[in-house]
Design a protein around this motif. Structure first.
Motif, PDB file in Angstrom:
ATOM      1  N   GLN A  71      41.059  52.028  35.094  1.00 40.50           N
ATOM      2  CA  GLN A  71      40.640  50.700  34.647  1.00 40.50           C
ATOM      3  C   GLN A  71      41.779  49.695  34.785  1.00 40.50           C
ATOM      4  O   GLN A  71      41.561  48.562  35.196  1.00 40.50           O
ATOM      5  N   GLU A  72      43.014  50.117  34.466  1.00 37.54           N
ATOM      6  CA  GLU A  72      44.168  49.222  34.633  1.00 37.54           C
ATOM      7  C   GLU A  72      44.391  48.890  36.102  1.00 37.54           C
ATOM      8  O   GLU A  72      44.778  47.769  36.432  1.00 37.54           O
ATOM      9  N   THR A  73      44.162  49.855  36.992  1.00 38.92           N
ATOM     10  CA  THR A  73      44.323  49.603  38.421  1.00 38.92           C
ATOM     11  C   THR A  73      43.314  48.568  38.893  1.00 38.92           C
ATOM     12  O   THR A  73      43.659  47.648  39.640  1.00 38.92           O
TER      13      THR A  73
ATOM     14  N   ASP B  31      44.297  44.935  40.350  1.00 45.76           N
ATOM     15  CA  ASP B  31      43.798  44.486  41.653  1.00 45.76           C
ATOM     16  C   ASP B  31      43.062  43.152  41.526  1.00 45.76           C
ATOM     17  O   ASP B  31      43.233  42.264  42.359  1.00 45.76           O
ATOM     18  N   GLY B  32      42.267  43.021  40.491  1.00 46.95           N
ATOM     19  CA  GLY B  32      41.542  41.766  40.263  1.00 46.95           C
ATOM     20  C   GLY B  32      42.485  40.607  39.982  1.00 46.95           C
ATOM     21  O   GLY B  32      42.286  39.498  40.479  1.00 46.95           O
ATOM     22  N   LEU B  33      43.524  40.857  39.192  1.00 48.85           N
ATOM     23  CA  LEU B  33      44.504  39.807  38.911  1.00 48.85           C
ATOM     24  C   LEU B  33      45.228  39.386  40.188  1.00 48.85           C
ATOM     25  O   LEU B  33      45.476  38.203  40.413  1.00 48.85           O
ATOM     26  N   ALA B  34      45.558  40.370  41.028  1.00 47.04           N
ATOM     27  CA  ALA B  34      46.252  40.051  42.280  1.00 47.04           C
ATOM     28  C   ALA B  34      45.368  39.208  43.192  1.00 47.04           C
ATOM     29  O   ALA B  34      45.832  38.242  43.794  1.00 47.04           O
ATOM     30  N   ARG B  35      44.088  39.556  43.282  1.00 46.78           N
ATOM     31  CA  ARG B  35      43.175  38.803  44.130  1.00 46.78           C
ATOM     32  C   ARG B  35      42.921  37.398  43.597  1.00 46.78           C
ATOM     33  O   ARG B  35      42.693  36.475  44.368  1.00 46.78           O
ATOM     34  N   SER B  36      42.972  37.248  42.287  1.00 49.05           N
ATOM     35  CA  SER B  36      42.707  35.927  41.696  1.00 49.05           C
ATOM     36  C   SER B  36      43.950  35.040  41.683  1.00 49.05           C
ATOM     37  O   SER B  36      43.850  33.877  41.296  1.00 49.05           O
TER      38      SER B  36
ATOM     39  N   ALA C 267      52.957  43.171  36.204  1.00 51.93           N
ATOM     40  CA  ALA C 267      53.232  43.793  34.910  1.00 51.93           C
ATOM     41  C   ALA C 267      52.344  45.014  34.683  1.00 51.93           C
ATOM     42  O   ALA C 267      52.815  46.050  34.183  1.00 51.93           O
ATOM     43  N   LEU C 268      51.068  44.924  35.066  1.00 50.97           N
ATOM     44  CA  LEU C 268      50.171  46.076  34.911  1.00 50.97           C
ATOM     45  C   LEU C 268      50.583  47.228  35.833  1.00 50.97           C
ATOM     46  O   LEU C 268      50.599  48.386  35.417  1.00 50.97           O
TER      47      LEU C 268
END
Length: 184
Positions: free
Chosen positions: A37-39, A43-48, A56-57
């Motif tokens: 779930q953290e991955t 990934d979502g944070l990186a894309r956004s 940090a994650l």
């Protein structure tokens, strides 16, 4: 049949061991789910565009209690720190990687080290990192690696080699607009 009498300390030690084993069995299945779930979140944070949050994650995933850091999440953290403009943090995370790096991780390591060298204004270090990437380069990344190589050549004062790298990159690009942008 063995007959033995347990004393107070033995009973407490036995109960503590049983409790630890029970909690380990109950909590163990949720650990891989939390990491997965953290991955997905990283990934979502990186894309956004939240590269610092993703870094940090990834860094938290890379840390291990008793062993060296996990290579892949550490490399992803360094990549995201670079994308966030935090070259010092990227260098710090890269120092935590130990042992041989192979396969896709070797390509990612070379790419991140090259980007770090470019961010620090060290073209020679960037070229050394690119030269450390195993060849043949992966086809989907070859144009990006050639661009990094050209930038490193230009930064280190090797203009002709930089132009040659851009020419090789131009041959890989698919559209006329991309080839035009390559020469601009």
């Amino acid at each position: 049949m063995l007959h033995a009498r347990l004393h107070g300390r033995q009973v407490r030690a036995l109960l503590c061991t049983a409790a630890l084993a029970f909690f380990a069995a109950v909590l163990a299945p949720s650990w891989p789910t939390a990491v997965a779930q953290e991955t997905v979140t990283a990934d979502g944070l990186a894309r956004s565009g939240d590269h610092a949050g993703a870094a940090a994650l990834y860094e938290r995933q890379a840390r291990r209690l008793f062993r060296a850091w996990d290579t892949r999440p550490a490399l992803l953290a360094a990549r995201e720190y670079l994308a966030a403009g935090q070259a010092a943090d990227a260098a710090r995370v890269l120092k935590k990687i130990e042992g041989p790096v192979t396969g896709d991780d070797a390509v990612l390591l070379g790419r991140v080290q090259a980007e770090l060298g470019l961010a620090q204004g060290n073209g020679v270090a960037a070229l050394a990192a690119i030269d450390g990437i195993p060849k043949p380069w992966p086809a989907p990344l070859e144009s990006e690696l050639l661009l990094l190589q050209a930038q490193a050549y230009f930064l280190s004062g090797r203009t002709l080699d930089g132009v040659r790298a851009l020419e090789r990159r131009g041959q890989l690009l698919g559209t006329a607009e991309a080839r035009e942008a390559n020469h601009a």
